[in-house]
Design a protein around this motif. Structure first.
Motif, PDB file in Angstrom:
ATOM      1  N   MET A 120       0.847  -1.207   0.000  1.00 35.35           N
ATOM      2  CA  MET A 120       0.000   0.000   0.000  1.00 35.35           C
ATOM      3  C   MET A 120       0.874   1.246   0.000  1.00 35.35           C
ATOM      4  O   MET A 120       0.630   2.206  -0.738  1.00 35.35           O
ATOM      5  CB  MET A 120      -0.866   0.041   1.276  1.00 35.35           C
ATOM      6  CG  MET A 120      -2.042  -0.895   1.299  1.00 35.35           C
ATOM      7  SD  MET A 120      -2.753  -0.960   2.986  1.00 35.35           S
ATOM      8  CE  MET A 120      -3.222   0.737   3.265  1.00 35.35           C
ATOM      9  N   ALA A 121       1.910   1.243   0.850  1.00 41.06           N
ATOM     10  CA  ALA A 121       2.788   2.411   0.960  1.00 41.06           C
ATOM     11  C   ALA A 121       3.501   2.663  -0.367  1.00 41.06           C
ATOM     12  O   ALA A 121       3.599   3.800  -0.835  1.00 41.06           O
ATOM     13  CB  ALA A 121       3.803   2.193   2.084  1.00 41.06           C
ATOM     14  N   PRO A 143      -3.871   6.682   3.999  1.00 42.10           N
ATOM     15  CA  PRO A 143      -5.237   6.670   4.532  1.00 42.10           C
ATOM     16  C   PRO A 143      -5.230   7.195   5.971  1.00 42.10           C
ATOM     17  O   PRO A 143      -4.338   6.834   6.750  1.00 42.10           O
ATOM     18  CB  PRO A 143      -5.641   5.196   4.475  1.00 42.10           C
ATOM     19  CG  PRO A 143      -4.353   4.442   4.523  1.00 42.10           C
ATOM     20  CD  PRO A 143      -3.301   5.320   3.893  1.00 42.10           C
ATOM     21  N   ALA A 144      -6.215   8.007   6.287  1.00 43.86           N
ATOM     22  CA  ALA A 144      -6.235   8.639   7.615  1.00 43.86           C
ATOM     23  C   ALA A 144      -6.838   7.684   8.644  1.00 43.86           C
ATOM     24  O   ALA A 144      -7.922   7.912   9.186  1.00 43.86           O
ATOM     25  CB  ALA A 144      -7.016   9.946   7.555  1.00 43.86           C
ATOM     26  N   ALA A 195      -1.156   5.139   9.802  1.00 43.09           N
ATOM     27  CA  ALA A 195      -0.667   4.785   8.464  1.00 43.09           C
ATOM     28  C   ALA A 195       0.417   5.777   8.041  1.00 43.09           C
ATOM     29  O   ALA A 195       1.380   5.407   7.367  1.00 43.09           O
ATOM     30  CB  ALA A 195      -1.829   4.801   7.472  1.00 43.09           C
ATOM     31  N   ARG A 196       0.283   7.035   8.480  1.00 46.57           N
ATOM     32  CA  ARG A 196       1.297   8.037   8.131  1.00 46.57           C
ATOM     33  C   ARG A 196       2.680   7.608   8.621  1.00 46.57           C
ATOM     34  O   ARG A 196       3.663   7.650   7.875  1.00 46.57           O
ATOM     35  CB  ARG A 196       0.920   9.387   8.742  1.00 46.57           C
ATOM     36  CG  ARG A 196       1.832  10.490   8.312  1.00 46.57           C
ATOM     37  CD  ARG A 196       1.495  11.817   8.959  1.00 46.57           C
ATOM     38  NE  ARG A 196       1.964  12.916   8.145  1.00 46.57           N
ATOM     39  CZ  ARG A 196       3.250  13.184   7.908  1.00 46.57           C
ATOM     40  NH1 ARG A 196       4.190  12.438   8.436  1.00 46.57           N
ATOM     41  NH2 ARG A 196       3.585  14.189   7.119  1.00 46.57           N
ATOM     42  N   GLU A 197       2.750   7.174   9.875  1.00 47.65           N
ATOM     43  CA  GLU A 197       4.031   6.758  10.454  1.00 47.65           C
ATOM     44  C   GLU A 197       4.590   5.539   9.702  1.00 47.65           C
ATOM     45  O   GLU A 197       5.781   5.482   9.380  1.00 47.65           O
ATOM     46  CB  GLU A 197       3.816   6.414  11.939  1.00 47.65           C
ATOM     47  CG  GLU A 197       5.092   6.055  12.662  1.00 47.65           C
ATOM     48  CD  GLU A 197       4.850   5.519  14.077  1.00 47.65           C
ATOM     49  OE1 GLU A 197       3.674   5.418  14.507  1.00 47.65           O
ATOM     50  OE2 GLU A 197       5.843   5.187  14.744  1.00 47.65           O
ATOM     51  N   LEU A 219       0.128  13.378   2.163  1.00 44.37           N
ATOM     52  CA  LEU A 219      -1.177  13.986   2.448  1.00 44.37           C
ATOM     53  C   LEU A 219      -2.175  12.911   2.885  1.00 44.37           C
ATOM     54  O   LEU A 219      -2.195  11.820   2.316  1.00 44.37           O
ATOM     55  CB  LEU A 219      -1.741  14.660   1.187  1.00 44.37           C
ATOM     56  CG  LEU A 219      -0.994  15.885   0.655  1.00 44.37           C
ATOM     57  CD1 LEU A 219      -1.684  16.414  -0.603  1.00 44.37           C
ATOM     58  CD2 LEU A 219      -0.935  16.965   1.731  1.00 44.37           C
ATOM     59  N   PRO A 220      -3.035  13.242   3.865  1.00 42.60           N
ATOM     60  CA  PRO A 220      -4.018  12.243   4.308  1.00 42.60           C
ATOM     61  C   PRO A 220      -5.182  12.115   3.324  1.00 42.60           C
ATOM     62  O   PRO A 220      -5.546  13.090   2.661  1.00 42.60           O
ATOM     63  CB  PRO A 220      -4.527  12.828   5.634  1.00 42.60           C
ATOM     64  CG  PRO A 220      -4.297  14.298   5.511  1.00 42.60           C
ATOM     65  CD  PRO A 220      -3.110  14.492   4.620  1.00 42.60           C
ATOM     66  N   VAL A 221      -5.713  10.910   3.215  1.00 37.88           N
ATOM     67  CA  VAL A 221      -6.922  10.676   2.407  1.00 37.88           C
ATOM     68  C   VAL A 221      -8.032  10.221   3.339  1.00 37.88           C
ATOM     69  O   VAL A 221      -7.823   9.326   4.167  1.00 37.88           O
ATOM     70  CB  VAL A 221      -6.682   9.555   1.365  1.00 37.88           C
ATOM     71  CG1 VAL A 221      -7.970   9.242   0.609  1.00 37.88           C
ATOM     72  CG2 VAL A 221      -5.595   9.940   0.403  1.00 37.88           C
TER      73      VAL A 221
END
Ligand code: NAP
Length: 234
Positions: free
Chosen positions: A129-130, A142-143, A180-182, A198-200
């Motif tokens: 995914m990343a 994804p947020a 998910a950001r980390e 950027l978050p989705v």
């Protein structure tokens, strides 16, 4: 023991783990060399593959055709054989069609006296995914939180269940719940890349299910291998 999905992400580690623990293992594949051949969707070769084993660990998947495939397996499994089905944490909470079909499969396996192990998202999936979401100059994530687990840890628990007898339904989560950001940032660092992220956020019940943590098992953080360990080793 028979492992369906023996060539898959989990199946490869599972076959290796079972053999390391001294078990005689048959791996099922539609065509890969070194395995017993059979197709769960057509049923070809499945009765022969199941014949004579004590335990069947069902780790094959082909998306939403899994119900038909598992029905073919259930037709040939005997009551004195222990069937263990690999499912996903939150199949009863996140209304994804694939999850719903896995939930229905769980019911059929349980009616037959089998065991269910539900795992959180595999490290491999999170890395994929990343990679996909950071391919463009601006990366997306994804947020929501993820609790990635290593397939070597899942394989160990499956081996314990195979050796120890039936468990009705058990969750198995990775060592930590993280954003998910980390996790995406860790992937970028390991790949030697930099990207603004950027978050989705998406509308709808499926995204809402993930956002509210339906796919997490914080009380069952039993995996020991971290995402960093995985990125460094694989
Ligand atoms: N990915 C995740 O994050 C995750 C998380 C929790 C639980 N799970 C569950 O864990 C299980 C294993 O997932 P995975 O990601 O390791 O799977 P995978 O890498 O996609 O492998 C799928 C396997 O299924 C086999 N297969 C597909 N169709 C078949 C058929 N008709 N007949 C016989 N074999 C067939 C394939 O074998 P051949 O191509 O060699 O025939 C392959 O070995 C699945 O039940 C999945 O839902 C996955």
């Amino acid at each position: 023991m028979l492992v369906t999905g023996a060539t898959g992400t989990l199946g490869r580690d599972l076959v290796a783990t079972l053999r390391e623990r001294g078990h005689e293992v048959r791996g099922l594949s539609r065509s890969a060399p070194g395995h017993v051949h059979g197709d769960l969707l057509t049923g070809a070769g499945i009765a022969e593959a199941v014949d004579g084993v004590d335990v069947i660990i069902h780790a094959a998947t082909d998306g939403r055709r899994d119900e038909a495939a598992t029905d073919n397996l259930l037709k040939v499994v005997r009551d004195d054989q222990h069937l263990i089905y690999v499912s996903i944490v939150g199949v009863d909470r996140v209304p994804l069609p694939y999850y719903r079909s896995k939930y229905r499969i769980e019911q059929r396996v349980r009616e037959r006296g089998g065991s269910i192990l539900r795992a959180t998202q595999f490290h491999n999936l999170v890395r994929g995914m990343a990679r996909a979401l950071t391919a463009a100059p601006i990366g997306l994530y994804p947020a929501f939180d993820i609790q990635p687990v290593d397939t070597r840890d899942v394989a160990r628990r499956l081996a314990e269940i195979a050796e120890g007898g039936r468990v009705e339904l058990e969750d198995f989560g990775g060592p930590a719940v993280r954003s998910a950001r980390e996790l995406f940032q860790l992937y970028l660092t390991s790949a030697g890349r930099r990207r603004p992220l950027l978050p989705v956020r998406l509308p709808g019940k499926i995204f809402g299910g993930y956002r509210s943590g339906g796919h997490l098992a914080p009380d069952r953080a039993l995996g020991t291998i971290t995402f960093e360990d995985f990125l460094a080793a694989r």
